[in-house]
Design an enzyme around this catalytic site. Structure first.
Site, PDB file in Angstrom:
ATOM      1  N   GLU B 181       0.809  -1.227   0.000  1.00 10.34           N
ATOM      2  CA  GLU B 181       0.000   0.000   0.000  1.00 10.34           C
ATOM      3  C   GLU B 181       0.844   1.279   0.000  1.00 10.34           C
ATOM      4  OE1 GLU B 181      -2.680  -0.764   3.242  1.00 10.34           O
ATOM      5  OE2 GLU B 181      -3.707  -2.332   2.115  1.00 10.34           O
ATOM      6  N   ASP B 205       1.188   5.391   6.582  1.00  6.61           N
ATOM      7  CA  ASP B 205      -0.095   4.852   6.128  1.00  6.61           C
ATOM      8  C   ASP B 205      -0.843   4.224   7.296  1.00  6.61           C
ATOM      9  OD1 ASP B 205      -2.195   3.469   4.973  1.00  6.61           O
ATOM     10  OD2 ASP B 205      -0.955   2.327   3.575  1.00  6.61           O
TER      11      ASP B 205
END
Lengths: 174, 626
Positions: B181, B205
């Site tokens: 990600e 994140d």
């Protein structure tokens, strides 16, 4: 170290078209690494047949392992020794000389006695260790060039000890 | 094996080739998104009501399955049939969730939810979400999806990655790549990817259920992940639960019913979101407890409740900075809905000494990066895309004597990677060897995650220490591991693709796929045939192109052999036997092995030729390395 079980290993130096020497230009090595990946990274083969994907992945795995090994002096020296057939475990059992061992113990003690916030003292110690490391590395490079493998193995072990010590003595970066 | 279509760096897409449709999917703990890049613009695909995100919630009723908002509507009426946050249970063991008050497990050994539609594993829940996204995208893109890049937390371990792949397979989606990600977010932000100057980017994140931090270096078209760290069980859900527990305590509900628990959790989530903008929020709790009708929560209360979680993320940031050995970070990017929380932003700014960037929607940036990468991977290359070099998050090793771990591949190694190590036997006459594969940074096996265990048999009886057993670890570009053990003298070998110990068995997947096809009125045999034909065509086309370019590498006899094999494949290709096509494809593949190896060597030389020429300039610029 080979990626294909049972197959002869791809020689890391040959892969990068380099002479098997301890001294090499790391900037060129990195450029070669990037040039090879730009050709063989699995992302470039993702849409193609499974066999092509697998083969690209294997070559790329070799390229990555080779770069990781060759881009650090200590592992590069270790690889040079092992590809020359030196029994590294036997060399480790034989050990370094008593004199080096004493020197190493003293350096470690001095490091422990140096307070972490005494930047100047740590800096000086770090520089001293670095000089010692460089001399072992130069000794290793010369021994390898002369195919004096037992001397090279001894120097390599010194490099291992000293690089760890160097890491521990590194002045706080931030 | 074959490597025929050597890509030419800088060579663009053949204008005659039809653009293939690929998508990027962000399979999130709380919300999932699907995005598409058409070569010019990136778009996150919306549902009928204009919402870009799909709630990662699935309702398994007695007669129907609902996904997203429609599933959430069932949450209070049928809590046990409404599954949320299943991602945090992907690839994990049942034992980890036995005491979780928020889930109702089905009886048995596997980790599965008890629902009105029967036991449902986290993989099936994820598959339902992925299938819903696919069904959203295909009509809008007016084409079947050729493949998808699905993002996973960088800190996902092998079992979690395998489970994600299985979910995609169940949903009928071809996975081009599992992409971390934070790396996907960096791709979405990577506007100046061809810049000569090297710069270091940190991606923070924090999603609903997972936290990742990655440091990347970008230079001259190469995105290199230097180090990654995080926690695959830490996220905004923890904030909600901490606040919910606080509310339950305030309401003096010592033994809340599961309905009360759910309602409180929803109130906590609403309160957290409101506190992003407001200094305090008042909640109506009249249907939760008799004692009180409303509760007021100040932002400072939330902040003190979540401070320990934020500190855990900062700790991971500091460790990752140390691993990456970088002195300074040039940019920090925020990803994930939980980075909307003001105290998170503040903590990140202090940790890196930089004001974080959030010009792209933190909820959408991952899907956007994935879509961009998917377009490249499916073959729509323009030739100037950045190359992504990603790493594995956790070290991989083997159990040795005394329950200690022998590390084979270090964490933060660039993937794909392969490493082999030699082992030997401990006893005289030992004929078998147990290979126990683990993942993690600790020295003792019991502190690491066990990935697989298998036995190498058929070692000839020898004195202890005489056998030479080479164990090879191979991690592919998705971060998935394959282990091979080979006894050097006899060639006895044993290999496993490390299957998730807690996932689904291959036979279960086949069963489910079959059921799915029957449901959709599709014929599995027809699909197999189609796939085999595509593979065969690809190989033949590649061979023709390779022969045209590098045919000089073959002797006449070798060329004849190849042509015979190709003719054999062409003879069966238009038939209706997928197995025959597959066999002929494989045998042609084997026949091309030598040719492919020679072509590879030729292109290694060509690739390095360029370096030798630029050598002189770079020496002056960069000095001698170190």
């Amino acid at each position: 170290m080979n990626a294909t079980p049972g197959a002869p290993a791809r020689d890391y130096f040959a892969l990068f078209q380099l002479q098997p020497e301890l001294t090499l230009d790391e900037a060129t090595l990195e450029q070669s690494y990037h040039a090879l990946l730009a050709q063989f990274h699995p992302d470039l083969y993702a849409g193609q047949s499974q066999m092509e994907q697998r083969m690209a992945a294997q070559l790329c795995a070799d390229i990555n392992s080779a770069y990781q090994t060759l881009s650090h002096e200590v592992t590069r020296a270790e690889y040079l020794l092992s590809r020359a057939g030196v029994d590294l475990e036997a060399a480790e059992r034989q050990g370094v000389g008593g004199e080096f061992l004493m020197k190493q113990i003293m350096l470690r003690e001095r490091l422990e006695e140096t307070p972490a916030d005494d930047a100047a003292a740590r800096e000086a110690l770090h520089a001293e260790i670095t000089t010692l490391y460089q001399s072992s590395r130069d000794g290793c490079a010369q021994s390898i060039a002369a195919s004096d493998w037992s001397a090279a193995a001894r120097c390599w072990q010194e490099m291992c000890f000293l690089s760890k010590l160097q890491e521990a003595a590194r002045p706080e970066a931030r | 094996m074959v490597l025929l279509q050597i890509a030419e760096p800088g060579a663009g897409l053949d204008p005659d080739t039809k653009r293939k449709v690929a998508v990027g999917i962000d399979l999130g703990t709380t919300n999932s998104l699907i995005a598409h890049f058409d070569g010019a613009s990136l778009q996150v695909l919306q549902d009928g009501s204009g919402s870009p995100s799909l709630s990662s919630v699935v309702y398994f009723g007695a007669s129907d399955v609902r996904i997203g908002q429609a599933a959430m509507a069932q949450a209070s009426a049928e809590p046990a049939n409404t599954i949320a946050s299943a991602k945090r249970m992907l690839g994990r063991a049942r034992g980890e969730f036995e005491d979780d008050p928020y889930v109702t497990l089905a009886p048995g050994d596997t980790l599965a939810f008890a629902t009105a539609a029967g036991a449902k594993t986290p993989v099936e829940v994820a598959a339902a979400i992925l299938a819903a996204l696919r069904e959203r995208a295909e009509p809008q893109l007016d084409a079947p999806i050729s493949g998808a890049v699905i993002t996973v937390p960088a800190y996902f371990d092998d079992a979690q990655r395998q489970a994600t792949r299985q979910a995609a397979e169940l949903a009928g989606i071809k996975v081009l790549r599992l992409l971390n990600e934070p790396t996907a977010a960096a791709v979405a932000y990577g506007l100046d990817e061809q810049a000569e100057e090297s710069s270091v980017l940190a991606v923070y994140d924090l999603g609903g259920g997972t936290f990742d931090v990655s440091l990347l270096r970008m230079r001259k078209g190469i995105f290199e992940v230097l180090a990654t760290g995080g926690d695959s069980a830490l996220g905004g859900d923890d904030f909600d639960r901490a606040l919910a527990d606080h509310l339950l305590a305030e309401l003096a509900l010592a033994n809340p019913s599961s309905t009360q628990r759910r309602k409180t959790l929803q109130s906590a989530r609403d309160a957290k979101e409101a506190l992003t903008e407001q200094e305090s929020v008042t909640l109506d709790v009249s249907d939760l407890a008799e004692a009180l009708s409303e509760i007021t929560i100040d932002r400072s209360v939330l902040e003190s409740l979540i401070a320990p979680f934020i500190e855990r993320t900062l700790h991971a940031c500091r460790e990752t900075l140390a691993d990456a050995e970088v002195a300074a970070v040039d940019r920090v990017v925020l990803v994930g809905g939980s980075t909307r929380t003001p105290s998170v932003r503040q903590a990140v700014a202090e940790c890196f000494g930089l004001e974080p960037l959030c010009s792209l929607d933190p909820d959408q940036v991952v899907a956007m990066g994935a879509a961009r990468q998917a377009d490249i991977l499916v073959g729509n290359r323009a030739g100037d895309e950045a190359l992504l070099l990603d790493v594995i998050p956790l070290s991989l090793g083997l159990e040795t004597y005394g329950g200690l771990v022998e590390r084979i591949i270090d964490r933060n190694s660039t993937i794909p990677v392969a490493r082999a190590q030699e082992f030997t036997t401990a006893r005289d006459g030992q004929t078998g060897l147990i290979v126990h594969v683990v993942q993690g940074e600790r020295e003792r096996v019991e502190d690491c995650r066990s990935l697989a265990q298998f036995e190498l048999k058929g070692i000839p009886p020898m004195v202890a220490g005489a056998a030479r057993i080479e164990v090879t670890f191979r991690v592919d570009a998705d971060g998935i591991l394959e282990v091979t053990a080979l006894e050097q003298e006899t060639g006895a070998r044993s290999d496993v693709v490390v299957k998730p110990a807690f996932g689904l068995r291959e036979s279960q997947i086949t069963e489910m796929l079959k059921a799915g096809y029957e449901h959709a009125g599709e014929d599995m045999q027809a699909r197999k045939l189609g796939e085999a034909q595509v593979e065969a065509e690809g190989l033949l086309a590649g061979l023709r192109a390779a022969l045209a370019k590098d045919g000089d590498l073959l002797s006449d006899a070798e060329l004849r052999d190849l042509e015979q094999n190709a003719a054999a494949l062409e003879a069966v290709m238009d038939g209706n036997q997928p197995e025959a096509i597959r066999d002929a494809t494989e045998s042609l593949g084997r026949a091309t092995e030598t040719f492919a190896a020679r072509r590879m060597d030729r292109s290694i030389q060509a690739a390095l030729q360029g370096v030798a020429i630029t050598d002189l300039e770079s020496d002056q610029e960069q000095g001698d390395g170190r």
